[in-house]
Design a protein around this motif. Structure first.
Motif, PDB file in Angstrom:
ATOM      1  N   VAL A 161       1.080   7.531  14.653  1.00  0.00           N
ATOM      2  CA  VAL A 161       1.330   6.582  13.664  1.00  0.00           C
ATOM      3  C   VAL A 161       0.444   6.542  12.566  1.00  0.00           C
ATOM      4  CG1 VAL A 161       2.073   4.257  12.778  1.00  0.00           C
ATOM      5  CG2 VAL A 161       2.897   5.242  15.030  1.00  0.00           C
ATOM      6  N   LEU A 162      -0.568   6.559  12.712  1.00  0.00           N
ATOM      7  CA  LEU A 162      -1.765   6.381  11.739  1.00  0.00           C
ATOM      8  C   LEU A 162      -1.813   7.529  11.058  1.00  0.00           C
ATOM      9  CD1 LEU A 162      -4.255   5.028  10.331  1.00  0.00           C
ATOM     10  CD2 LEU A 162      -5.813   5.864  12.266  1.00  0.00           C
ATOM     11  N   LEU A 163      -1.846   8.743  11.703  1.00  0.00           N
ATOM     12  CA  LEU A 163      -1.998  10.012  10.875  1.00  0.00           C
ATOM     13  C   LEU A 163      -0.925  10.572  10.390  1.00  0.00           C
ATOM     14  CD1 LEU A 163      -4.416  11.988  13.098  1.00  0.00           C
ATOM     15  CD2 LEU A 163      -5.070  11.146  11.012  1.00  0.00           C
ATOM     16  N   LEU A 164       0.475  10.052  10.641  1.00  0.00           N
ATOM     17  CA  LEU A 164       1.627  10.308  10.042  1.00  0.00           C
ATOM     18  C   LEU A 164       1.661   9.269   8.543  1.00  0.00           C
ATOM     19  CD1 LEU A 164       4.669  10.839   9.770  1.00  0.00           C
ATOM     20  CD2 LEU A 164       5.324   8.842  11.057  1.00  0.00           C
ATOM     21  N   SER A 165       1.314   8.097   8.826  1.00  0.00           N
ATOM     22  CA  SER A 165       1.075   7.410   7.555  1.00  0.00           C
ATOM     23  C   SER A 165       0.023   7.926   6.482  1.00  0.00           C
ATOM     24  CB  SER A 165       0.320   5.949   7.923  1.00  0.00           C
ATOM     25  OG  SER A 165       1.235   5.282   8.932  1.00  0.00           O
ATOM     26  N   LYS A 166      -1.265   8.464   6.981  1.00  0.00           N
ATOM     27  CA  LYS A 166      -2.050   9.191   5.944  1.00  0.00           C
ATOM     28  C   LYS A 166      -1.440  10.471   5.485  1.00  0.00           C
ATOM     29  CE  LYS A 166      -6.327   7.704   7.959  1.00  0.00           C
ATOM     30  NZ  LYS A 166      -7.110   7.072   6.715  1.00  0.00           N
ATOM     31  N   SER A 167      -0.644  11.136   6.185  1.00  0.00           N
ATOM     32  CA  SER A 167       0.127  12.328   5.834  1.00  0.00           C
ATOM     33  C   SER A 167       1.098  12.078   4.704  1.00  0.00           C
ATOM     34  CB  SER A 167       0.739  13.289   6.862  1.00  0.00           C
ATOM     35  OG  SER A 167       1.443  14.034   6.360  1.00  0.00           O
ATOM     36  N   LEU A 168       1.809  11.102   4.981  1.00  0.00           N
ATOM     37  CA  LEU A 168       2.784  10.613   3.866  1.00  0.00           C
ATOM     38  C   LEU A 168       2.153  10.048   2.689  1.00  0.00           C
ATOM     39  CD1 LEU A 168       5.603   8.903   6.121  1.00  0.00           C
ATOM     40  CD2 LEU A 168       5.369  11.281   5.327  1.00  0.00           C
ATOM     41  N   ALA A 169       0.785   9.433   2.765  1.00  0.00           N
ATOM     42  CA  ALA A 169       0.443   8.851   1.747  1.00  0.00           C
ATOM     43  C   ALA A 169      -0.120  10.109   0.806  1.00  0.00           C
ATOM     44  CB  ALA A 169      -0.844   8.133   2.215  1.00  0.00           C
ATOM     45  N   ALA A 170      -0.823  11.029   1.579  1.00  0.00           N
ATOM     46  CA  ALA A 170      -1.061  12.024   0.730  1.00  0.00           C
ATOM     47  C   ALA A 170       0.287  12.841  -0.101  1.00  0.00           C
ATOM     48  CB  ALA A 170      -1.910  13.215   1.568  1.00  0.00           C
ATOM     49  N   GLU A 171       1.202  13.137   0.660  1.00  0.00           N
ATOM     50  CA  GLU A 171       2.305  13.769   0.086  1.00  0.00           C
ATOM     51  C   GLU A 171       2.948  12.985  -0.966  1.00  0.00           C
ATOM     52  OE1 GLU A 171       6.302  15.839   1.669  1.00  0.00           O
ATOM     53  OE2 GLU A 171       4.671  15.288   3.094  1.00  0.00           O
ATOM     54  N   PHE A 172       2.984  11.708  -0.909  1.00  0.00           N
ATOM     55  CA  PHE A 172       3.755  10.860  -1.988  1.00  0.00           C
ATOM     56  C   PHE A 172       3.010  10.065  -2.853  1.00  0.00           C
ATOM     57  CE2 PHE A 172       6.875  11.954   1.462  1.00  0.00           C
ATOM     58  CZ  PHE A 172       7.998  12.361   0.714  1.00  0.00           C
ATOM     59  N   ALA A 173       1.529  10.361  -2.931  1.00  0.00           N
ATOM     60  CA  ALA A 173       0.633   9.564  -3.679  1.00  0.00           C
ATOM     61  C   ALA A 173       1.308   9.942  -5.242  1.00  0.00           C
ATOM     62  CB  ALA A 173      -0.721   9.562  -3.555  1.00  0.00           C
ATOM     63  N   GLY A 174       1.633  11.170  -5.660  1.00  0.00           N
ATOM     64  CA  GLY A 174       1.648  11.351  -6.908  1.00  0.00           C
ATOM     65  C   GLY A 174       2.982  11.123  -7.390  1.00  0.00           C
ATOM     66  N   ARG A 175       4.011  10.636  -6.299  1.00  0.00           N
ATOM     67  CA  ARG A 175       5.257  10.475  -6.652  1.00  0.00           C
ATOM     68  C   ARG A 175       5.629   8.946  -6.883  1.00  0.00           C
ATOM     69  NH1 ARG A 175       8.976  14.102  -3.152  1.00  0.00           N
ATOM     70  NH2 ARG A 175      10.549  13.551  -4.895  1.00  0.00           N
ATOM     71  N   GLY A 176       4.524   8.198  -6.543  1.00  0.00           N
ATOM     72  CA  GLY A 176       4.612   6.787  -6.792  1.00  0.00           C
ATOM     73  C   GLY A 176       5.067   5.761  -5.501  1.00  0.00           C
ATOM     74  N   VAL A 177       4.831   6.439  -4.263  1.00  0.00           N
ATOM     75  CA  VAL A 177       5.101   5.667  -3.128  1.00  0.00           C
ATOM     76  C   VAL A 177       3.668   5.434  -2.343  1.00  0.00           C
ATOM     77  CG1 VAL A 177       6.398   5.868  -0.866  1.00  0.00           C
ATOM     78  CG2 VAL A 177       7.515   6.381  -3.188  1.00  0.00           C
ATOM     79  N   ARG A 178       3.419   4.271  -2.101  1.00  0.00           N
ATOM     80  CA  ARG A 178       2.238   4.257  -1.083  1.00  0.00           C
ATOM     81  C   ARG A 178       2.600   4.081   0.368  1.00  0.00           C
ATOM     82  NH1 ARG A 178      -0.041  -0.297  -1.414  1.00  0.00           N
ATOM     83  NH2 ARG A 178       1.554  -1.526  -2.476  1.00  0.00           N
ATOM     84  N   VAL A 179       1.707   4.372   1.222  1.00  0.00           N
ATOM     85  CA  VAL A 179       1.915   4.333   2.694  1.00  0.00           C
ATOM     86  C   VAL A 179       0.513   4.066   3.169  1.00  0.00           C
ATOM     87  CG1 VAL A 179       2.829   5.470   4.932  1.00  0.00           C
ATOM     88  CG2 VAL A 179       3.552   6.287   2.415  1.00  0.00           C
TER      89      VAL A 179
END
Length: 251
Positions: A161-179
Motif C-alpha cells: 500500500v505504501l509503495l502503491l501510494s508513492k508510485s501514484l504520487a509520482a505519476e499524478f503529481a504533475g496532473r494535480g492529484v496528491r496521494v
C-alpha cells in the motif's frame, strides 16, 4: 475548522476504528461523506448518529474484495453527490500467525482486503479526482515500514500500500492529484484488540510491536492526520508516509 466545506469524501472501513473517526472528522469539517463498510448494520447506526448532529453522511454496504462493487460504489458517490474530492482507503484486516501456518488462502485474503481493494478504488476514483484536483489518503502501517514477527502477510500488504501510494504520487503529481499514506503503529481499535498471539510465539520478539510510549494512539488522532493530508493545508505534500507509531520504528 471547515476545511472540507463543499468537498465530497469517500471513506472505506467507516463502521469502526480509524474509518469511523475519519468519517466523523471530515463530516464535522464540512465534507459530504460517502461512507462504506462491510458491516452494514453498524455503519448505518454510526452514520445515523452523525447525521443526527447535522453532518452530511451517506452510507453504503460494501465488501472491498468485490471489484465490481467497489467501482460501482465510486460511480454511485459521484452520481449522487456530483463529484469526488477525497478518497480515504481505510478498510483493512490483520492476520497474526506463525509463518508455517499461513495458508495461500490466508495470504490471498489479506492481500485482497488490504492491497487490491486500495488499487481498485484508487483506479476507479482517479478520473474523478483529476477533474477536481483531489487527493487520496491510504492507510498503510508501521508494519509496512518495519518487519514484525508473525505478521508476514500483513507486513507485505501494508508495504505494498505504501509503495502503491508513492508510485501514484509520482505519476499524478504533475496532473494535480496528491496521494499520501498514513502509517499508524498500535492504535486503540477493534482490529488491534482482536489480534491473537499465535501458539508457541516467542514473546521476546513482541517488544518491537509496541510503542516506546506507555499508551496506544487513539483513532481520532489518526483521523486528524488523515484530515490534514486531505486538506488544502497539505497542498505541497504528496508521496509521503506520515508515521504515527509512538516511536515503534525509531528503534
Amino acid at each position: 475548522m471547515k476545511r472540507f466545506q463543499g468537498k465530497v469524501a469517500f471513506v472505506t472501513g467507516a463502521a469502526s476504528g480509524i474509518g469511523l473517526a475519519t468519517m466523523a472528522r471530515l463530516g464535522r469539517e464540512g465534507a459530504q461523506v460517502y461512507a462504506v463498510d462491510i458491516n452494514a448494520e453498524q455503519l448505518a447506526r454510526e452514520a445515523a448518529s452523525l447525521a443526527g448532529e447535522g453532518l452530511a453522511i451517506r452510507n453504503l454496504a460494501l465488501d472491498v474484495t468485490d471489484e465490481a462493487a467497489c467501482r460501482a460504489a465510486i460511480a454511485a458517490c459521484v452520481a449522487e453527490l456530483g463529484k469526488l474530492d477525497v478518497l480515504c482507503n481505510i478498510a483493512g484486516m490483520a492476520l497474526t500467525k506463525n509463518f508455517a501456518d499461513v495458508s495461500a488462502a490466508d495470504w490471498d485474503r489479506v492481500m485482497t482486503v488490504n492491497t487490491r481493494s486500495v488499487f481498485v478504488l484508487c483506479q476507479a476514483a482517479m478520473p474523478h479526482l483529476l477533474e477536481t484536483g483531489g487527493n487520496i489518503v491510504n492507510i498503510s502501517s508501521a508494519a509496512g515500514l518495519q518487519g514484525l514477527p508473525y505478521n508476514s502477510a500483513y507486513c507485505a500488504s501494508k508495504g505494498a500500500v505504501l509503495l502503491l501510494s508513492k508510485s501514484l504520487a509520482a505519476e499524478f503529481a504533475g496532473r494535480g492529484v496528491r496521494v499520501n499514506a498514513v502509517c499508524p503503529g498500535a492504535v486503540d481499535t477493534p482490529l488491534v484488540k482482536d489480534i491473537q498471539i499465535p501458539e508457541g510465539a516467542d514473546m521476546s520478539l513482541y517488544g518491537r510491536m509496541f510503542p516506546l510510549t506507555p499508551y496506544f494512539a487513539q483513532a481520532e488522532e489518526i483521523a486528524g492526520a488523515v484530515a490534514y493530508l486531505a486538506s488544502d493545508e497539505a497542498r505541497f505534500i504528496t508521496g509521503s508516509a506520515l508515521v504515527i507509531d509512538g516511536g515503534q520504528t525509531a528503534i
